[in-house]
Design an enzyme around this catalytic site. Structure first.
Site, PDB file in Angstrom:
ATOM      1  NE  ARG A  95      -1.520  -2.507   2.685  1.00  0.00           N
ATOM      2  CZ  ARG A  95      -1.542  -3.780   2.260  1.00  0.00           C
ATOM      3  NH1 ARG A  95      -2.550  -4.194   1.564  1.00  0.00           N
ATOM      4  NH2 ARG A  95      -0.570  -4.626   2.564  1.00  0.00           N
ATOM      5  CB  THR A  96       3.489   2.548   2.255  1.00  0.00           C
ATOM      6  OG1 THR A  96       2.741   2.089   3.379  1.00  0.00           O
ATOM      7  CG2 THR A  96       4.076   3.906   2.566  1.00  0.00           C
TER       8      THR A  96
ATOM      9  CE  LYS B 156      28.154  -4.139  -4.794  1.00  0.00           C
ATOM     10  NZ  LYS B 156      28.550  -3.160  -5.808  1.00  0.00           N
TER      11      LYS B 156
ATOM     12  NE  ARG C 144       7.286   0.802   4.594  1.00  0.00           N
ATOM     13  CZ  ARG C 144       6.097   0.213   4.709  1.00  0.00           C
ATOM     14  NH1 ARG C 144       5.969  -1.080   4.491  1.00  0.00           N
ATOM     15  NH2 ARG C 144       5.036   0.910   5.020  1.00  0.00           N
TER      16      ARG C 144
ATOM     17  CG  HIS D  24       3.732   3.769   8.736  1.00  0.00           C
ATOM     18  ND1 HIS D  24       3.825   4.631   7.664  1.00  0.00           N
ATOM     19  CD2 HIS D  24       3.424   2.552   8.210  1.00  0.00           C
ATOM     20  CE1 HIS D  24       3.578   3.965   6.561  1.00  0.00           C
ATOM     21  NE2 HIS D  24       3.342   2.706   6.850  1.00  0.00           N
TER      22      HIS D  24
END
Ligand code: NCD
Length: 367
Positions: free
Chosen positions: A78-79, A109, A132, A160
């Site tokens: 969704r986000t 890495k 995110r 959030h």
């Protein structure tokens, strides 16, 4: 300069806009940075306009000259899709959307987040970055090193903020108010980030909002969040209670969350390391993880029991109660509930598009 504020020339702001648009040129890292209800109202008024536009299927051109980088280190449906669509609906010419940062970027890495953020800004000339990441302080770190605004699309287990905005907007849309509410949050209140941001946002912007927090003992809402709600005069009615059905009779918003098994494995591994390693000396990492997964699975099953919302349980709720969920759901709400008009979760997702359009446009000063 206020915290979270970036150099205004980056955003090409005019003096006049700066006084009316509280988000202009700023990072959006935490709901704590929202100073007043007026700021929320401002954002919602922009989101309302975005909603009208989507209903008419009209693409805007506000971000025609802009470059937006969307960098996700954790899974998202969704986000991610709503930020991407939001930028496109605003006519953004260059959206650099990288979903697999944790798998395909130089993070694998060992590159630090600081260097990656500075790199992306350099290589793409981004005007704004959406991030995110699994670490609690990731967005704050990114905001420190980026010279353009950073929007937190979910950080660790703490914040959030854009989900909280869309949740609050949904409550306003569904119930016509953000005041005088009994909000019952249920599920994994320890590991979930959406409920923490939403609870704080409701406490700072709504009047007379009361909470019930229902969760298994191991998944309780952290004390520091409860303390910060209480310090704002917000009442917590019940905590950790098993009276779900009678609490439902008093609830206006039932906010359900999934039990976040991914954090269980991490926590159990850490616990096993501290408990077992001193006893047994060196233990192979692989064996430890297998054991941790088994234990976590057991704890998980115990935690989910008794917290499933089905039509029977909802029978106890008021006619105008709304059931919300940030999704994904993993059985916490039975599919049979979807056809109940009180099930608001799919409408809630759509509000993510409007509010994220509003955020992109306001932060970039294109409203
Ligand atoms: C949530 C998240 O990522 O924190 N999902 C979302 O963004 N809508 C909730 C979750 O993963 O359970």
């Amino acid at each position: 300069m206020l915290p979270y504020e970036k150099r205004s020339e980056v955003c090409g702001s005019s003096g006049e806009k700066e006084t009316t648009n509280p988000f202009l040129g700023k990072d959006f890292i935490s709901v704590d940075q929202i100073a007043s209800r007026k700021e929320i109202e401002y954002l919602f008024s922009v989101a309302d306009k975005m909603k009208e536009r989507i209903i008419l299927k009209k693409t805007g051109d506000e971000l025609k000259e802009s470059t937006v980088a969307i960098l996700f280190y954790q899974p998202s449906t969704r986000t991610f899709s709503s930020f991407l669509a939001a930028a496109q609906w605003l006519g953004c010419s260059r959206v650099i959307d990288i979903h697999g940062m944790g798998v395909y970027s130089s993070a694998v890495k060992g590159e630090s987040l600081r260097d990656t953020i500075r790199t992306i800004e350099a290589t793409t000339a981004a005007d704004l970055i959406v991030l995110r990441h699994p670490d609690d302080d990731s967005s704050r770190i990114a905001a420190e090193v980026a010279s353009v605004p950073v929007i937190n699309g979910g950080s660790g287990r703490e914040e959030h903020p854009t989900q909280a905005i869309l949740d609050l907007y949904s409550i306003r849309e569904e119930l016509g108010r953000i005041d005088d509410l009994v909000v019952t949050m249920i599920g994994d209140l320890r590991n979930g980030r959406t409920i923490k941001s939403l609870a704080k946002l409701l406490a700072l912007s709504g009047r007379d909002v009361k909470f019930n927090f229902l969760s298994p003992e191991a998944l309780r809402m952290p004390e520091k969040i409860i303390a910060s709600l209480k310090s704002r005069g917000t009442e917590v009615l019940e905590e950790n209670s098993d009276r779900l059905e009678s609490i439902l009779e008093e609830t206006d918003v039932l906010y359900v969350t999934r039990v976040q098994s991914e954090w269980f494995v991490k926590q159990t591994t850490e616990r096993l390391k501290t408990v077992l390693l001193p006893e047994f000396g060196e233990m192979e990492e692989g064996a430890l993880i297998v054991l941790a997964k088994e234990l976590a699975e057991k704890e998980y099953r115990k935690a989910v029991e008794g917290y499933v919302i089905d039509s029977g349980k909802l029978g106890r709720a008021k006619n105008n109660t709304r059931v919300m969920h940030p999704f994904p759901r993993l059985g916490e709400i039975a599919y049979e509930v979807d056809k109940d008009p009180r099930a608001a979760y799919f409408r809630q997702m759509r509000n993510g598009l409007y509010t994220r359009m509003a955020l992109l446009a306001t932060v970039l000063g294109k409203v």
